[in-house]
Design a protein around this motif. Structure first.
Motif, short mmCIF file in Angstrom:
data_model
loop_
_atom_site.label_atom_id
_atom_site.label_comp_id
_atom_site.label_asym_id
_atom_site.label_seq_id
_atom_site.Cartn_x
_atom_site.Cartn_y
_atom_site.Cartn_z
N ASP A 1 81.77 -9.05 26.17
CA ASP A 1 83.06 -9.11 26.86
C ASP A 1 83.76 -10.45 26.66
N GLY A 2 83.12 -11.39 25.98
CA GLY A 2 83.72 -12.69 25.72
C GLY A 2 83.49 -13.71 26.82
N ASP A 3 82.61 -13.41 27.76
CA ASP A 3 82.33 -14.32 28.87
C ASP A 3 81.19 -15.27 28.52
N LYS A 4 81.15 -16.41 29.22
CA LYS A 4 80.02 -17.33 29.13
C LYS A 4 79.03 -16.97 30.24
N VAL A 5 77.76 -17.24 30.00
CA VAL A 5 76.74 -17.07 31.03
C VAL A 5 76.11 -18.44 31.26
N SER A 6 76.34 -18.99 32.44
CA SER A 6 75.85 -20.32 32.76
C SER A 6 74.68 -20.21 33.74
N ALA B 1 72.35 -7.85 30.84
CA ALA B 1 73.49 -8.49 31.52
C ALA B 1 74.08 -9.61 30.67
N ILE B 2 73.22 -10.41 30.05
CA ILE B 2 73.70 -11.50 29.19
C ILE B 2 74.42 -10.92 27.98
N THR B 3 73.85 -9.89 27.37
CA THR B 3 74.47 -9.25 26.21
C THR B 3 75.84 -8.68 26.57
N ASP B 4 75.93 -7.96 27.68
CA ASP B 4 77.21 -7.38 28.10
C ASP B 4 78.26 -8.46 28.32
#
Length: 92
Positions: free
Chosen positions: A38-43, A31-34
């Protein structure tokens, strides 16, 4: 800590089997890799932020010959620790 040790620690803390812990670790990493692709941050509050950082193209030098060479632009993953993690590490 390697993956096996992490899997065992997660299984112990979550009171699940090692196989379930391994699948959970795979799911989180996936999930973090995807999200990063996609250019999203994971907080993750209290832990930190995973994000991508872009590096512009630049000119570098070959240290052996001194010859100039072009280094291509790139994108890399970065992690910024959260305040709670920083506080816990400072006490360690």
């Amino acid at each position: 800590m390697n993956r096996t040790e992490l899997k065992n620690k997660v299984a112990e803390r979550a009171e699940v089997s090692a196989a379930d812990a391994d699948r959970a670790i795979d799911a989180v990493i996936g999930a973090i890799t995807d999200a990063l692709v996609d250019g999203d941050k994971v907080s993750l509050p209290g832990f930190g932020i995973f994000e991508t950082r872009s590096r512009a193209a630049r000119t570098g030098r070959n240290p052996q010959t001194g010859e100039a060479l072009e280094i291509a632009a790139s994108t890399s993953a970065a992690f910024k620790p959260g305040a709670e993690l920083k506080r816990k590490l400072a006490k360690a």
